[in-house]
Enzyme design. Sequence first.
Site, PDB file in Angstrom:
ATOM      1  N   GLU A 251       3.141   2.099   7.253  1.00 40.26           N
ATOM      2  CA  GLU A 251       3.985   1.245   6.408  1.00 40.26           C
ATOM      3  C   GLU A 251       3.122   0.837   5.233  1.00 40.26           C
ATOM      4  O   GLU A 251       2.183   0.064   5.377  1.00 40.26           O
ATOM      5  CB  GLU A 251       4.482   0.035   7.202  1.00 40.26           C
ATOM      6  CG  GLU A 251       5.630  -0.691   6.512  1.00 40.26           C
ATOM      7  CD  GLU A 251       5.186  -1.949   5.799  1.00 40.26           C
ATOM      8  OE1 GLU A 251       5.013  -1.884   4.554  1.00 40.26           O
ATOM      9  OE2 GLU A 251       5.019  -2.979   6.460  1.00 40.26           O
ATOM     10  N   GLU A 379       2.159  -1.444  -7.936  1.00 38.30           N
ATOM     11  CA  GLU A 379       2.322  -2.595  -7.053  1.00 38.30           C
ATOM     12  C   GLU A 379       1.321  -3.675  -7.451  1.00 38.30           C
ATOM     13  O   GLU A 379       0.107  -3.524  -7.252  1.00 38.30           O
ATOM     14  CB  GLU A 379       2.119  -2.189  -5.600  1.00 38.30           C
ATOM     15  CG  GLU A 379       2.406  -3.319  -4.625  1.00 38.30           C
ATOM     16  CD  GLU A 379       2.232  -2.897  -3.184  1.00 38.30           C
ATOM     17  OE1 GLU A 379       2.996  -3.379  -2.332  1.00 38.30           O
ATOM     18  OE2 GLU A 379       1.331  -2.091  -2.904  1.00 38.30           O
TER      19      GLU A 379
END
Length: 476
Positions: A251, A379
């Site tokens: 993840e 990000e």
Amino acid sequence: MEFFGHVIDGAEGGSASGETFPSVDPYTREPWAEIALGGAGEVDRAVTAARRAFDEGPWPRMGRAERGRLLHRLADLVLANADTLALADTRDMGKPITQSRGNDVPRAADNLRFFADHARLTPAETLPMDSGHHAYTRYDPVGVAAAVAPWNFPLMLETWKIAPALAWGNTVVLKPAEDTPASATILARLALEAGLPPGVLNVVHGHGPDSAGQALTEHPGVDRITFTGESATGRVISAAAAKHLVPVSLELGGKGANAVFADADLDNAVAWSLRAIFTNAGQVCLAGSRLYLQRPILEEFLARFTAGAEAMRLGDPKLESTEIGPLASETHHRKVRGYVETVADEGGTLHSGGLGDGWFVRPTVITGMPAGGRHQREEIFGPVVTITPFDTEDEVVALVNGTRYGLNAMLFTENLSRAHRVSARLRAGTVWVNCFFVRDLRAPFGGVGDSGVGREGGTFSREFFTEPKAVVMQIG
């Protein structure tokens, strides 16, 4: 100063080298704890202990109900020690105590309870065959699971990984992030108090590359690797696991988009949008860092959203009144600061917010950023949001999908048909409609593209942490 050691084969202690490293409180910017610094030797001892506990110990041979009973006892102890666990995460990474105690600790207990019950209640299949045979399925534990946890939700995501692994009868070696080590040791202490046998849950502290993290993910005695963290590290772990054909669950990063249509309930949309980007100072892989507003509501939404951002209280994360704490480390603050300081250079306008004292970044709103700018592509992992107007549904779908990440997305609309239609078109592992960060542990969770490989939750965690087996018997 407190000391947090490795927990290997039921005993807590330091490293063979005697080396330690400090855990720094991001608010005071001073060390508050000493942590055992592990490496390949400690990892090998932990994997060996986990293997012995799996091959020879009682844990995988217990009934699921008995394992579940012990995991429920551990959940009880987590709640009983909520203040200690919450304060550890708050001191390690600067998360407001109201979030670590009010959200993370209860969610950690819920993780343990859910997977304990899920393993106990999940049925197997029976498959009568016309050939005079009878087939049925089994879900057997795989062995030793390596769990590498992130620093932004330490306790919650550690239990999200270890709970299903343990519930299905595996043993675990947990490597917490070096920035947030304390709660992992406390959790391992509580696991022993709950009655988990030695070697079932082991914790090794240390750094990632060229240290404990790398040694763990490359260890030939590991049967599964579950990792949450940045995409670049995920690629390295995936390559290492491939050498031993070890399945991985990754993840990874996100660049969450939030599309607000003109027919949305603005009160609801503003409230959730503020939470989506400023919870935990934006240090959330699911953060709604790209906010797209349909043009008719642009000005009104922007005014409300900016007012809400500017009203948030920054301060000591140990105080109940604090809503935004400092960023988790000096290194991470330097990274986020770089994005804030280059807004104008990239063609955008700093509409509100900016840098604060110490390792603080104020809730920051950026407008006018071009679609190809790095603030839109990369990000940031801080309390920084870019706002972009859109006109049509097709346009915003293209904007939302215009990233290499695909972890999650949000949309706000009162039009039911649009909600279903747009959700189906978005390239994301999770789509929230008129809400954010609402989780059901039965549902799949994970991303596409650079946001990861595999899914976690419910039967998806069962498939990862077990070896499904078919047994075929002749009965005719």
